[in-house]
Design an enzyme around this catalytic site. Structure first.
Site, mmCIF file in Angstrom:
data_model
loop_
_atom_site.group_PDB
_atom_site.id
_atom_site.type_symbol
_atom_site.label_atom_id
_atom_site.label_comp_id
_atom_site.label_asym_id
_atom_site.label_seq_id
_atom_site.Cartn_x
_atom_site.Cartn_y
_atom_site.Cartn_z
ATOM 1 N N ASP A 42 -58.044 -70.807 -36.944
ATOM 2 C CA ASP A 42 -57.914 -69.792 -35.894
ATOM 3 C C ASP A 42 -57.728 -68.389 -36.461
ATOM 4 O O ASP A 42 -57.874 -67.400 -35.759
ATOM 5 C CB ASP A 42 -56.691 -70.101 -35.021
ATOM 6 C CG ASP A 42 -56.968 -71.178 -33.993
ATOM 7 O OD1 ASP A 42 -58.146 -71.378 -33.652
ATOM 8 O OD2 ASP A 42 -56.010 -71.812 -33.526
HETATM 9 C C1 GLC Z 1 -53.155 -74.598 -35.196
HETATM 10 C C2 GLC Z 1 -54.067 -74.837 -34.029
HETATM 11 C C3 GLC Z 1 -55.360 -75.460 -34.441
HETATM 12 C C4 GLC Z 1 -55.951 -74.692 -35.573
HETATM 13 C C5 GLC Z 1 -54.977 -74.529 -36.719
HETATM 14 C C6 GLC Z 1 -55.507 -73.685 -37.827
HETATM 15 O O1 GLC Z 1 -52.707 -75.820 -35.681
HETATM 16 O O2 GLC Z 1 -53.462 -75.644 -33.074
HETATM 17 O O3 GLC Z 1 -56.241 -75.503 -33.372
HETATM 18 O O4 GLC Z 1 -57.091 -75.374 -35.972
HETATM 19 O O5 GLC Z 1 -53.814 -73.939 -36.237
HETATM 20 O O6 GLC Z 1 -55.602 -72.349 -37.460
HETATM 21 C C1 GLC Z 2 -51.857 -68.347 -34.811
HETATM 22 C C2 GLC Z 2 -51.439 -69.393 -35.807
HETATM 23 C C3 GLC Z 2 -52.368 -70.560 -35.791
HETATM 24 C C4 GLC Z 2 -52.557 -71.051 -34.403
HETATM 25 C C5 GLC Z 2 -52.934 -69.917 -33.464
HETATM 26 C C6 GLC Z 2 -53.035 -70.454 -32.062
HETATM 27 O O1 GLC Z 2 -53.088 -67.816 -35.174
HETATM 28 O O2 GLC Z 2 -51.379 -68.889 -37.110
HETATM 29 O O3 GLC Z 2 -51.853 -71.589 -36.611
HETATM 30 O O4 GLC Z 2 -53.555 -72.022 -34.378
HETATM 31 O O5 GLC Z 2 -52.009 -68.896 -33.540
HETATM 32 O O6 GLC Z 2 -52.767 -69.593 -31.075
#
Ligand code: GLC
Ligand code: GLC
Length: 830
Positions: free
Chosen positions: A505
């Site tokens: 993300d």
């Molecule tokens: C969080 C989110 C997931 C994403 C991950 C890496 O665990 O829930 O959807 O893939 O972060 O950013």
């Molecule tokens: C932030 C976090 C990530 C998560 C995302 C979801 O980017 O670092 O882990 O998946 O929020 O909203």
């Protein structure tokens, strides 16, 4: 004994037993498994909600409070002026003994002080919209004891977000009713809400109550010294606005050695519009047996449903029977896959905690934990598809329903909302979309479901787009457009365009954000003219694309299978040509077409995600790419606690990369050990037949092998999202426990790729990948109603490769056992 500082595993009872309440962080558990849920810490902190932690929050809890873990279900005992809680908090009066047992959807907290033992069992009975709290008070002295028991819960005004911000309204709306031992919370009920909550004692009379927080606690007192409890006297307050609470007061006499049970119940009711109000209660209000903070008689809540449930659970026998039913449900759920090996930690992980965590993530996606406040995130498109892969063998029908719910939020072009709200099941615009890995996960989830159940009929289910009635097409068509979404969004190197981001993300290659007030997830996505491509999606596409091809063949659509296979072949070629950096797979190309995750970069030379997915996909296996990539992971990413996400960590903000470089080095997506993608590398290692490496990494990531619970900080019985990496101030420190894709991926990894018992369309494939020290183990697997008792022998300490398999004494060809009814004994030699 392990975990000696704070607790230990009790495998026979499937519990983790906490013996010191001052854990390094609140160690929590989840109550409920379908509609009514609760989070509960080892001191009784936490909250309840119905289906949706944002829109139907029932009780209040304070995130980031000082001290930690403030608010919950508290029982106070005033024993002749000594005030204490069985769970230690909030009074923190030193206890003579304390124990918290977190089990499968229940928690039992026991404390004792001055000869009184108080034990509280918290659970949500199956198919019930209420939390039961069975309080057992035991006088262990030889004298008669008279004690004062106070309960406490604080109502949330339903919407957890506005409850925390809209005080101009909130401090005026609160309304309650009191009817005998039952306190009803009915804020907003007279207008648009058709639900209320209640807190009651089902098997005893009360001697007083409180419903107004200030009257009970005192304006400048705290949870630790509520003025009514300290004075040993309730104020029988009636809430009008401000902060409504529910507290019961009971005077308890206990003869020497006597023990008494009190059944508290905190429930939720919905009434149809025409049945919302109760005419009979008007009389009772007049004669004073019913007390209401409302002026209007005609808006008294219809209590019929609450009363029926109170009646149902008014005896200890009924409560115990419901508790036994819950245990039976877990017996059955955990019976589908059982390993027996010499390694008790492996058995514990596979047979209990991994499967339990998988159900929890299935239920909550990323919505409600002690890290997720329950207001920001609902059910993720990608998260939920992954979660169901860890859960599908437990209750396939619920996984089926979930797949349809998820697919119903998809758009006609295959794109998706990133998240939907569990209550409405509608896509959530606030969280945005355009994450180009999302569609692939629908194939991933659906294939896992069909392989588990053999239920191809799901593919014919009519499923709408964006929940718009009339737009339905078959689920199979949704899978086709999911596959095509990647094919139709390729960049200059014929690799998948990343869109807003992929699995990571925080790899935001198209947002260029300089405004600290905007969220990287939803701010502008300049995909126009972008060359940003993702090797993670490329690998994911090959993995799930192969599944798609196989599925097309299964349903006899060979033309589509052929077309899809060509797309996969081109993707493999594109990765080999433009996605290989020499020693590992590149991570991405940025907006301008520059490399990310290359030896040419100064920081972020190598990333884990593309190594995980491209090795899992076996891209370049013959050419040695898989082995090289794994060697590089071990060389640059690995450390004592697992593999970090990228290396070297970013030390400055890169606007062209977005959130990833916003995190300090060693945390989260910037070189934290993101546990979720470690299993991808483990699977990659099994693809390369590297069993020793695979098990080494597995043991680093599985919480069962943790060495230092104090350092790890979060619950030692479940995985967390992130462990601080080697560049962090304190490597090894865990964060974001419970709700993480790590749960499902660890389950998939250990059950299918390490122990190697893998459902296929035809039956079970046996393909273990072992550490050479593992010489024998057995797995009982129930698939589609058939039981397979599988013994794997590895006399020569091989890492991979099955030499022979017999089923009921008859040798079979290959390593797939056909699904046939009955019970089968399977012997495997490696
Ligand atoms: C969080 C989110 C997931 C994403 C991950 C890496 O665990 O829930 O959807 O893939 O972060 O950013
Ligand atoms: C932030 C976090 C990530 C998560 C995302 C979801 O980017 O670092 O882990 O998946 O929020 O909203």
């Amino acid at each position: 004994m392990e975990n000696k500082n704070f607790g230990y595993f009790d495998d026979k009872n499937r519990e983790f037993v906490i013996t010191n309440p001052a854990t390094p962080f609140p160690w929590i558990n989840y109550l409920g498994n379908e509609d009514f849920f609760g989070l509960i810490s080892n001191t009784g902190g936490g909250y309840d909600f119905y289906k949706d932690a944002k829109f139907r929050r029932i009780t209040r809890y304070r995130y980031n409070g000082v001290p930690m873990d403030n608010g919950g279900r508290y029982f106070y005992i005033n024993d002749n002026g000594t005030v204490w809680n069985p769970g230690w908090k909030p009074c923190k009066t030193p206890l003579d003994s304390y124990e918290c047992r977190h089990g499968m959807n229940y928690t039992r907290i026991t404390g004792s002080k001055n000869g009184i033992e108080a034990s509280v069992l918290f659970f949500v009975p199956l198919k019930t919209w209420a939390e039961i709290q069975k309080v057992t008070l035991n006088n262990t002295t030889s004298e008669k004891k008279t004690i004062k028991l106070f309960s406490f819960a604080e109502w949330c005004l339903w919407n957890a977000a506005t409850d925390m911000e809209n005080f101009q309204r909130n401090w005026s709306t609160g309304e309650v009713e009191i009817d005998g031992a039952t306190i009803y919370h009915k804020t907003e009920y007279k207008e648009r809400r058709n639900h209320y909550a209640y807190y009651t004692v089902t098997n005893a009379k009360i001697n007083g109550y409180d419903t107004d927080r200030e009257s009970f606690i005192g304006l400048y007192n705290e949870f630790a010294d509520p003025q009514c409890v300290m004075a040993g006297k309730p104020s029988n307050s009636l809430a009008h606005g401000w902060s409504p609470i529910a507290s019961h007061y009971i005077e308890v006499e206990l003869a020497p050695g006597e023990s008494k049970d009190f059944i508290f119940m905190l429930g939720y009711v919905e009434n149809a519009q025409e049945e919302k109000f109760s005419a009979e209660d008007i009389e009772r209000k007049k004669n004073g047996t019913l007390i209401s903070s409302q002026d209007s008689d005609v808006t008294l809540v219809n209590k019929a449903k609450a009363k029926a449930l109170i009646e149902k659970f008014s005896t200890v026998e009924a409560v115990d029977a419901a508790f036994a039913e819950l245990a039976q449900m877990w017996d059955a759920l955990l019976d589908k896959y059982v390993v027996k090996s010499d390694d008790e930690r492996l058995n514990r992980m596979v047979n209990i905690w991994s499967q339990y965590q998988c159900m929890i993530t299935f239920n909550f996606s990323r919505s409600a934990s002690f890290f997720e406040s329950g207001v920001g995130r609902g059910m993720g498109f990608r998260d939920s598809n992954q979660d169901l892969v860890g859960f599908v063998h437990q209750i396939p029908s619920r996984a089926r329903e979930r797949i349809i719910d998820i697919a119903s939020t998809q758009f006609p072009d295959g794109g998706c909302y990133h998240q939907y709200q569990p209550l409405t099941k509608h896509g959530n615009n606030d969280i945005g979309g355009g994450f180009n890995d999302d569609p692939c996960w629908l194939i991933f989830g659906t294939v896992a479901y069909i392989k588990e159940t053999g239920d191809f009929s799901i593919l014919q289910e009519p499923v709408p787009f964006d929940n718009e009635p009339g737009t339905e097409v078959s689920l199979m068509e949704h899978l086709r457009i999911s596959f095509n979404h990647v094919v139709e969004n390729l960049g200059p190197h014929m690799l998948p365009l990343i869109g807003r981001a992929d699995w990571n993300d925080c790899l935001n290659l198209n947002c260029f954000s300089w405004d600290p007030n905007e969220s990287f997830q939803t701010t502008e996505n300049n995909s126009e003219g972008s060359k940003a491509e993702s090797l993670m999606i490329a690998g994911l596409f090959v993995v799930t694309g192969k599944d798609y091809v196989e599925l097309c063949k299964q349903i006899g659509d060979n033309a589509e299978a052929e077309r899809a296979q060509k797309c996969i072949d081109s993707m493999v070629e594109a990765v080999k040509k433009h996605g290989w950096d020499g020693e590992w797979y590149l991570r991405a190309y940025d907006f301008y077409g520059n490399k990310i995750g290359s030896n040419e970069c100064e920081e972020g030379k190598i990333f884990i995600e593309s190594q995980g997915f491209c090795t899992m996909a076996g891209i370049g296996l013959e050419e040695g790419m898989v082995d090289k990539a794994i060697d590089s992971c071990k060389k640059y990413l690995d450390c004592e606690h697992g593999m970090v996400l990228n290396n070297p960590a970013y030390t400055t903000y890169h606007v062209e990369m977005g959130e990833i470089s916003s995190y300090p080095a060693g945390y989260k997506e910037n070189a934290g050990i993101f546990c979720h993608n470690n299993p991808w590398v483990i699977i990659g290692e099994t693809v390369a037949g590297r069993g020793n490496d695979a098990w080494e990494l597995f043991r680093k990531i599985s919480p069962m092998y943790l060495k230092d619970q104090a350092l790890h900080k979060v619950e030692p019985y479940v995985n967390c999202q992130m462990v601080a990496g080697k560049d962090a101030a304190k490597p090894g420190e865990g964060k974001n426990s419970w709700l993480t894709g790590t749960a499902a991926w660890m389950w998939l990894t250990v059950s299918q790729y390490l122990l190697g018992v893998k459902p296929t369309y035809d039956g079970l494939m046996i393909d273990p990948c072992l550490d050479s020290s593992i010489k024998e183990y057995s797995v009982k697997r129930i698939l589609r109603g058939t039981e397979y008792d599988i013994t794997v022998k590895n006399p020569n300490g091989n890492q991979k490769g099955v030499k022979s398999i017999t089923v009921d004494g008859v040798a079979i060809k290959g390593n797939v056992i056909m699904a046939t009814p009955g019970k089968h004994v399977v012997e495997v030699v490696m």
